[in-house]
Design an enzyme around this catalytic site. Structure first.
Site, PDB file in Angstrom:
ATOM      1  N   VAL A  47      -6.904 -12.951   9.030  1.00 51.54           N
ATOM      2  CA  VAL A  47      -8.002 -13.149   9.757  1.00 51.54           C
ATOM      3  C   VAL A  47      -9.127 -14.023   9.217  1.00 51.54           C
ATOM      4  O   VAL A  47      -9.590 -13.447   8.714  1.00 51.54           O
ATOM      5  CB  VAL A  47      -7.995 -12.880  11.160  1.00 51.54           C
ATOM      6  CG1 VAL A  47      -9.072 -12.981  12.223  1.00 51.54           C
ATOM      7  CG2 VAL A  47      -7.370 -11.703  11.922  1.00 51.54           C
ATOM      8  N   CYS A  48      -9.524 -15.484   9.637  1.00 48.51           N
ATOM      9  CA  CYS A  48     -10.684 -16.457   8.527  1.00 48.51           C
ATOM     10  C   CYS A  48     -11.829 -15.779   9.210  1.00 48.51           C
ATOM     11  O   CYS A  48     -11.345 -17.520  10.485  1.00 48.51           O
ATOM     12  CB  CYS A  48      -9.926 -16.980   7.833  1.00 48.51           C
ATOM     13  SG  CYS A  48     -11.289 -17.950   6.343  1.00 48.51           S
ATOM     14  N   LEU A  49     -11.893 -14.976   9.791  1.00 51.61           N
ATOM     15  CA  LEU A  49     -13.571 -14.873  10.020  1.00 51.61           C
ATOM     16  C   LEU A  49     -14.659 -14.285   9.688  1.00 51.61           C
ATOM     17  O   LEU A  49     -14.455 -13.452   9.152  1.00 51.61           O
ATOM     18  CB  LEU A  49     -13.328 -13.698  11.443  1.00 51.61           C
ATOM     19  CG  LEU A  49     -14.073 -13.810  12.547  1.00 51.61           C
ATOM     20  CD1 LEU A  49     -14.373 -15.019  12.845  1.00 51.61           C
ATOM     21  CD2 LEU A  49     -13.960 -12.203  13.331  1.00 51.61           C
TER      22      LEU A  49
END
Lengths: 183, 449
Positions: free
Chosen positions: A111-113
C-alpha cells in the site's frame, strides 16, 4: 554506587524462600501502547476490526473496509496489520490481503500511504491509519501510483477506470491477472 | 600502608590503583582494599548481550578489568564480513556461533576468567537467567533488542511504599552503541536514572522511502535497492519471505537492483550498498567500537566496585570530524510505563474486575473512567472495540485476585479517560496492585510500619 554484595545476599535470600513474584511474560512497550490505541478505536461505520489470534494477541489483526461511496462502493477489502514490539517508534506493517485493482495498492498488497512509511510519526495511531486506508478507497489518487496501469486509466479515462474496478471486484481475469472477488 | 601492598609486577597493578586506594571522587559505598578486589572477582557476574563488534571488545575489556564471571549471549554465526573488526574471530571460524568462539578466545588469552556462552535469542532465556547477573552490559545494534532487555531488567524493579526504588531490585545496565564514527555509552539504573524507554525518542526514525517513489520514480541507488527488496521480491517469490541473513537472497536483491538502476540510468548500486540499505547498516569502524566498549567496561567496573561515581548518564562520542564527546544527564519520565513506580492500589481479594474498574473512577490520582485492563500480557477487559468488549466481558464478574493467578502483588496497566474537567484525556497508566492479607511481599511494607 550499587551495593553489589548486599544484592548478592538479597538474591540468596530470595532464592532461599522463593517468595518472588511468579515470572510473568515480559511486556513490550509496544504492546502497552497498542492496548491504548485499540481501546480508543473510533472507526467509521464502513470499517471493522478482527483479532484472528484472540483477545490476547493485539499485535496481529485485520481490518475490513466496506467503502460506502466512490468507485469501490459495495466492495470489501481486508488488510493485515503487524505491529512491532517497538511500536510506535516503528510504523505498523500493513498489507492488503486481496488482489485489488487500485492505483495506490500493488498486486502483492503493498500500500502506498504516506503515513505508513515516510510520514509515520509516533503521535499517529491505528485509528489514523485506518482512516487513511478508507480514504484511499473513497479517493484513489493517480499521482502516487503503485499500480501504474491503473493510475494511468484513472487519470485518462475515469469511466473506464470505474468499469475496470467493478469488473475486478466481481473476481476473475483482467489481462493476465486474476483478481479476488471483493463483494 | 595500602600502597605497600600494591606490587608493581602484579597483574592487577593498574586495577589496584583504582580499587586499593581511597579517593575524593569515589561512590558512597566504596571500601578500598584487596577484599574488594577479590570479591569483585568472586561475586560480580556480568552478562554481555551481543558478541559482535562491541561484544568482542566488551568481553576482552571486562576480562582484563578483573571480572572473572562473564557470560555472553548472541544468536548469530560468524560471517566473513565480521572479521575486520570482530577481532576474536578468524577465517576458519566462519559459520561458528559468535558467542562460543568469542568466549573461547578470551578464555585462552586471559587466565582465570570464565566465560559461559549462550548461542540463542535473548527472548529464549527465562527471566531468572537475567536476574542472576549483577550487571547487564549491552553491545547491540537494534532498538528492538535494547527495548526487550530494558523491559526485562526493569521488570525486576520493585518500589517501596514511598514510591522509592528498592535498591536490591535495581538491575544496572550499561548500554553501548556505535554507528560508523559515532557512538554512545550510557548507564541505566532502573528507577534511578532514565531507562531505555524513557528516552526512546533519542533514536531517530528509520528513513523510509514512499513505495510509489520506489515503484515509479526512482532517483537514487537506494531507491533501486529498496524496490528490489520490498516490491520485486514479493512479486517473484510469492509467499516466501525475504531473509536478510541469507546471502542468496541478498545476491538476488542486488542483481535486481542493478538491473533497475541500469534501466533508469542510476549509478552506484553495489553489493555492499545493497546490504547496507536492506539491513540498515552503516559501515562499522573498529576504533569506534573500541572507544565505546572501553567507556562501557569502565562504567561497569565503577558500578560494581563504587571506585568512582558513574557516568551521569549518557555519553556521546563523535569522531566524524576531529573528536567531540559530551555527557548529557537525561531525566526520567516519571510516568514511564516500563521503569516508573506506577500508582499503588491496595485491594481486598474479593474485589471483582468490575468493582476494580469502578474504583479507578474515584481514585484521586486517576479519576479514570471506561478503563481497559491488562495484566502480564492478558487483556482482562477491553472497553472497546465492541468485538473485544464482548470477548472479555465475562471476566468482569470474577475476582481480580483470581484473574491475576492469586499473586499477592502485581503490575496492572489500565487505559481510559482520566483527569478533571477540561483536562480530561485518554491515558495509559501503570498500577501496582497489592492484595490485603495474603502475605504481601515484605518490600511493599518496607517503611510503611
Amino acid at each position: 554506587m550499587i551495593r553489589l554484595f548486599k544484592i548478592k545476599e538479597k538474591q540468596q535470600e530470595l532464592s532461599a524462600n522463593s517468595n518472588g513474584k511468579p515470572p510473568g511474560k515480559t511486556q513490550s512497550a509496544g504492546e502497552l501502547r497498542l492496548q491504548k490505541d485499540i481501546s480508543e478505536l473510533n472507526l467509521p461505520n464502513a470499517c471493522s476490526i478482527s483479532f484472528p489470534n484472540g483477545q490476547d494477541d493485539l499485535m496481529n489483526f485485520e481490518v475490513t473496509i466496506r467503502p460506502d461511496e466512490g468507485y469501490y462502493s459495495g466492495g470489501m477489502f481486508t488488510f493485515t496489520f503487524q505491529i512491532s514490539s517497538v511500536y510506535p517508534h516503528d510504523a505498523p506493517k500493513v498489507k492488503c490481503k486481496a488482489k485489488v485493482y487500485h492505483p495506490n495498492i500493488d498486486l502483492d498488497g503493498n500500500v502506498c500511504l504516506n503515513i505508513l512509511r515516510e510520514d509515520w510519526n509516533p503521535i499517529l495511531n491505528i485509528n489514523t491509519i485506518i482512516y487513511g486506508l478508507y480514504h484511499l478507497f473513497t479517493e484513489p489518487n493517480h499521482e502516487d501510483p503503485l499500480n501504474a496501469k491503473a493510475a494511468k486509466v484513472l487519470r485518462d479515462n475515469p469511466k473506464l477506470f470505474a468499469f475496470n474496478v467493478k469488473r475486478t471486484m466481481a473476481g476473475g481475469y483482467m489481462g493476465q491477472t486474476l483478481f479476488t472477488r471483493c463483494r | 600502608m595500602v600502597e605497600s601492598r600494591i606490587s608493581s609486577s602484579s597483574r592487577s597493578r593498574d586495577l589496584d590503583k583504582l580499587l586499593l586506594r581511597p579517593g575524593n571522587l569515589v561512590g558512597p559505598t566504596f571500601e578500598p582494599g584487596t577484599q574488594l578486589r577479590d570479591d569483585l572477582q568472586e561475586y560480580a557476574r556480568i552478562l554481555v548481550v551481543g558478541a559482535g563488534g562491541l561484544g568482542c571488545e566488551l568481553l576482552k575489556d571486562l576480562a582484563l578489568s578483573g571480572f572473572r564471571n562473564l557470560e555472553v549471549i548472541d544468536m548469530d554465526r560468524i560471517e566473513v564480513s565480521n572479521l575486520n573488526r570482530q577481532f576474536l574471530f578468524r577465517l576458519e571460524d566462519v559459520g561458528q556461533p559468535k558467542a562460543e568462539v568469542a568466549a573461547k578466545r578470551v578464555m585462552e588469552r586471559v587466565s582465570g576468567v570464565n566465560i559461559v556462552p549462550h548461542f540463542c535469542r535473548i527472548e529464549e532465556k527465562e527471566l531468572e537467567f537475567y536476574s542472576e547477573f549483577s550487571i547487564i552490559v549491552l553491545g547491540l545494534d537494534s532498538v528492538e533488542a535494547r527495548s526487550y532487555i530494558n523491559a526485562v531488567a526493569c521488570g525486576f524493579l520493585e518500589y517501596d511504599s514511598n514510591d522509592e526504588p528498592v535498591e536490591e531490585t535495581v538491575k544496572p545496565m550499561v548500554d553501548g552503541g556505535t554507528e560508523g564514527f559515532k557512538g554512545h555509552a550510557r548507564v541505566i539504573l532502573p528507577g534511578m536514572t532514565p531507562c531505555f524507554e524513557c528516552t526512546i525518542w533519542l533514536f531517530p526514525p528509520q528513513v523510509k522511502f514512499p513505495l510509489c517513489t520506489l515503484a515509479e520514480t526512482p532517483r537514487t541507488a537506494a531507491h533501486c535497492i529498496e524496490y528490489a527488496h520490498l516490491i520485486k521480491w514479493d512479486e517473484v517469490h510469492s509467499g516466501k519471505s525475504f531473509d536478510p541473513d541469507n546471502p542468496e537472497h541478498m545476491q538476488w536483491v542486488y542483481l535486481e537492483a542493478a538491473k533497475r538502476a541500469q534501466l533508469f540510468g542510476i549509478p552506484g548500486v553495489t553489493y555492499s550498498l545493497t546490504q547496507g540499505v536492506v539491513k540498515n547498516i552503516i559501515p562499522a569502524i573498529a576504533s569506534t567500537n573500541a572507544i565505546i566498549s572501553a567507556a562501557c567496561a569502565l562504567e561497569t567496573l565503577k558500578i560494581a566496585s563504587g571506585c568512582s561515581k558513574t557516568l551521569s548518564n549518557y555519553l556521546t562520542y563523535n569522531g566524524v570530524e576531529g573528536l567531540h564527546t559530551k555527557v548529557t544527564e537525561f531525566v526520567k519520565d516519571k510516568d514511564c510505563l516500563v521503569c516508573g513506580p506506577g500508582i499503588f492500589i491496595e485491594l481486598e481479594t474479593s474485589v471483582t474486575l468490575k468493582m476494580f474498574i469502578d474504583q479507578l473512577e474515584d481514585h484521586p490520582k486517576l479519576l479514570m473512567s471506561g478503563a481497559s485492563v491488562r495484566v502480564g500480557g492478558k487483556n482482562l477487559y477491553m472497553a472497546a472495540p465492541p468485538l473485544l468488549e464482548e470477548m472479555t466481558r465475562s471476566n468482569l464478574g470474577l475476582p481480580l485476585f483470581e484473574l491475576m493467578d492469586k499473586s499477592p502483588t502485581g503490575v496492572v496497566h489500565v487505559t481510559g479517560t482520566a483527569g478533571k474537567g477540561d483536562k480530561r484525556q485518554s491515558c495509559l497508566r501503570k498500577l501496582r496492585v497489592a492484595f490485603k492479607a495474603v502475605g504481601i511481599a515484605d518490600t511493599d511494607m518496607a517503611g510503611g510500619a
